[in-house]
Write an enzyme that holds these catalytic residues in place. Structure first.
Site, PDB file in Angstrom:
ATOM      1  CG  ASP A  58     -78.416  -6.395 -80.959  1.00 16.83           C
ATOM      2  OD1 ASP A  58     -78.742  -5.330 -81.531  1.00 16.83           O
ATOM      3  OD2 ASP A  58     -78.007  -6.429 -79.783  1.00 16.83           O
ATOM      4  CG  ASN A  75     -76.322   0.395 -86.017  1.00 10.08           C
ATOM      5  OD1 ASN A  75     -76.512   1.609 -85.942  1.00 10.08           O
ATOM      6  ND2 ASN A  75     -76.888  -0.455 -85.165  1.00 10.08           N
ATOM      7  CE1 TYR A 129     -70.332   6.440 -79.512  1.00 18.41           C
ATOM      8  CE2 TYR A 129     -70.001   8.724 -80.162  1.00 18.41           C
ATOM      9  CZ  TYR A 129     -70.702   7.533 -80.283  1.00 18.41           C
ATOM     10  OH  TYR A 129     -71.747   7.432 -81.171  1.00 18.41           O
TER      11      TYR A 129
HETATM   12  N1  LIG Z   1     -78.026   7.602 -80.692  1.00 18.32           N
HETATM   13  C1  LIG Z   1     -77.187   8.553 -81.084  1.00 18.32           C
HETATM   14  O1  LIG Z   1     -77.325   9.735 -80.729  1.00 18.32           O
HETATM   15  C2  LIG Z   1     -76.053   8.235 -82.034  1.00 18.32           C
HETATM   16  C3  LIG Z   1     -75.396   9.296 -82.645  1.00 18.32           C
HETATM   17  C4  LIG Z   1     -74.361   9.040 -83.523  1.00 18.32           C
HETATM   18  C5  LIG Z   1     -73.977   7.738 -83.793  1.00 18.32           C
HETATM   19  N2  LIG Z   1     -74.623   6.729 -83.167  1.00 18.32           N
HETATM   20  C6  LIG Z   1     -74.146   5.382 -83.447  1.00 18.32           C
HETATM   21  O2  LIG Z   1     -75.180   4.624 -84.012  1.00 18.32           O
HETATM   22  C7  LIG Z   1     -75.022   3.258 -83.659  1.00 18.32           C
HETATM   23  C8  LIG Z   1     -76.323   2.714 -83.083  1.00 18.32           C
HETATM   24  O3  LIG Z   1     -76.650   3.451 -81.935  1.00 18.32           O
HETATM   25  P1  LIG Z   1     -78.124   3.514 -81.344  1.00 18.32           P
HETATM   26  O4  LIG Z   1     -78.309   4.909 -80.880  1.00 18.32           O
HETATM   27  O5  LIG Z   1     -79.099   2.920 -82.273  1.00 18.32           O
HETATM   28  O6  LIG Z   1     -77.913   2.624 -80.034  1.00 18.32           O
HETATM   29  P2  LIG Z   1     -78.803   1.477 -79.373  1.00 18.32           P
HETATM   30  O7  LIG Z   1     -78.197   1.267 -78.036  1.00 18.32           O
HETATM   31  O8  LIG Z   1     -80.245   1.763 -79.504  1.00 18.32           O
HETATM   32  O9  LIG Z   1     -78.470   0.239 -80.306  1.00 18.32           O
HETATM   33  C9  LIG Z   1     -77.203  -0.339 -80.345  1.00 18.32           C
HETATM   34  C10 LIG Z   1     -77.400  -1.817 -80.605  1.00 18.32           C
HETATM   35  O10 LIG Z   1     -76.085  -2.397 -80.687  1.00 18.32           O
HETATM   36  C11 LIG Z   1     -76.113  -3.597 -79.917  1.00 18.32           C
HETATM   37  N3  LIG Z   1     -74.760  -3.894 -79.474  1.00 18.32           N
HETATM   38  C12 LIG Z   1     -74.034  -3.249 -78.514  1.00 18.32           C
HETATM   39  N4  LIG Z   1     -72.844  -3.839 -78.371  1.00 18.32           N
HETATM   40  C13 LIG Z   1     -72.821  -4.866 -79.257  1.00 18.32           C
HETATM   41  C14 LIG Z   1     -71.858  -5.843 -79.576  1.00 18.32           C
HETATM   42  N5  LIG Z   1     -70.686  -5.910 -78.930  1.00 18.32           N
HETATM   43  N6  LIG Z   1     -72.147  -6.739 -80.546  1.00 18.32           N
HETATM   44  C15 LIG Z   1     -73.333  -6.710 -81.197  1.00 18.32           C
HETATM   45  N7  LIG Z   1     -74.288  -5.811 -80.916  1.00 18.32           N
HETATM   46  C16 LIG Z   1     -74.028  -4.901 -79.965  1.00 18.32           C
HETATM   47  C17 LIG Z   1     -77.047  -3.312 -78.767  1.00 18.32           C
HETATM   48  O11 LIG Z   1     -77.522  -4.498 -78.158  1.00 18.32           O
HETATM   49  C18 LIG Z   1     -78.130  -2.523 -79.457  1.00 18.32           C
HETATM   50  O12 LIG Z   1     -79.130  -3.375 -79.991  1.00 18.32           O
HETATM   51  C19 LIG Z   1     -73.830   3.206 -82.691  1.00 18.32           C
HETATM   52  O13 LIG Z   1     -72.667   2.840 -83.398  1.00 18.32           O
HETATM   53  C20 LIG Z   1     -73.733   4.626 -82.193  1.00 18.32           C
HETATM   54  O14 LIG Z   1     -72.409   4.959 -81.790  1.00 18.32           O
HETATM   55  C21 LIG Z   1     -75.667   6.933 -82.298  1.00 18.32           C
END
Ligand SMILES: NC(=O)c1ccc[n+]([C@@H]2O[C@H](COP(=O)([O-])OP(=O)(O)OC[C@H]3O[C@@H](n4cnc5c(N)ncnc54)[C@H](O)[C@@H]3O)[C@@H](O)[C@H]2O)c1
Length: 246
Positions: A38, A88, A153
């Site tokens: 992360d 992710n 996005y």
């Molecule tokens: N939450 C939603 O509704 C949702 C829906 C569909 C898809 N997603 C996808 O799921 C994935 C996780 O999302 P989430 O909701 O758990 O978000 P979140 O913000 O809780 O977690 C994302 C994590 O990625 C880390 N991160 C961000 N940029 C980074 C980088 N450049 N290098 C390494 N780590 C990095 C952040 O520090 C964080 O720990 C994402 O790809 C998001 O697009 C989320």
């Protein structure tokens, strides 16, 4: 054929929060050893600490090639190889804006993390992954349909689905599967601070009438990582409470 992951080595990007942290917990619970990667090292460390010797935290910005490569090297150095990769890490749009009003800086950062970052990680992972391996990319329902004001996005997730399918074809004969999960909206820190009215409308847009919990996405990721999904590759699997069925 089994859901068990004993003896398997995994990397999870964005493993310090939300869906990524839920994936780390489920993969570890099923017996895997996990590199928790992360950009926020403290969060990755907290999650890794839950599993003692079976998890290690690394500070990684997936948008940097050398970080992606170091993450994979960590898996090999600590645990002896690589079998599972959950790509992710991702960011959302800071403010919704039409294409004409989308700033270059926002466009670049979202594509850098969500698309280039996934490519850098997959490139490093696939070069070292053992036969029988599995890559799972966190796409979104926005990999199949669009939402107003979210061009960077939506473009990043559509492209990620195409990248997933191409990698599945490239590595099928090597015995490595590559799939994408089309998550609906999930109750994670990515959703924090959003307007409650907007959140209620988003919940209602899912036929199940609510947002997902991170574990509900992670359980499908864990399935795809396991040999129970041995004939699944090149797939985009919605885990969306029916969102795409409408
Ligand atoms: N939450 C939603 O509704 C949702 C829906 C569909 C898809 N997603 C996808 O799921 C994935 C996780 O999302 P989430 O909701 O758990 O978000 P979140 O913000 O809780 O977690 C994302 C994590 O990625 C880390 N991160 C961000 N940029 C980074 C980088 N450049 N290098 C390494 N780590 C990095 C952040 O520090 C964080 O720990 C994402 O790809 C998001 O697009 C989320």
């Amino acid at each position: 054929m089994s859901y068990a992951l004993e003896g398997k080595v995994a990397v999870v990007t964005g493993g310090g929060s939300g869906i990524g942290a839920a994936c780390v917990r489920q993969l570890c619970a099923l017996g895997a050893s996990v590199v928790v990667a992360d950009i926020v090292f403290d969060n990755a460390t907290l999650v890794a600490k839950e599993f003692g010797d079976r998890a290690v935290a690394v500070e990684v910005d997936v948008a940097r090639v050398e970080d992606a490569e170091r993450m994979v090297e960590t898996a090999v150095a600590h645990f002896g190889g690589l079998d599972i990769a959950v790509n992710n890490a991702g960011v959302g749009v800071p403010v919704k804006a039409s294409v004409g009003d989308t700033g270059f800086e926002e466009w670049r950062r979202v594509l850098d993390v969500n698309l280039d970052g996934a490519f850098f990680c997959m490139r490093a992972e696939l070069r070292r992954m053992r036969k029988g391996g599995s890559v799972v990319n966190l796409a979104s329902v926005m990999g199949a349909v669009a939402a107003e004001g979210s061009s960077s996005y939506v473009a990043s997730k559509h492209a990620l689905v195409g990248l997933t399918k191409t990698a599945a074809l490239d590595y099928a004969t090597a015995g490595i599967r590559v799939n994408a999960v089309g998550a609906g909206f999930v109750d994670t820190p990515l959703m924090a601070g959003r307007d409650p009215e907007w959140l209620a409308a988003v919940a209602a847009s899912h036929p199940l009438g609510r947002l997902a919990q991170p574990d509900e996405i992670a359980s499908v990721v864990a399935f795809l990582a396991s040999s129970a999904a041995s004939f699944v590759t090149g797939a985009f699997i919605p885990v969306d409470g029916g969102y795409l069925a409408r």
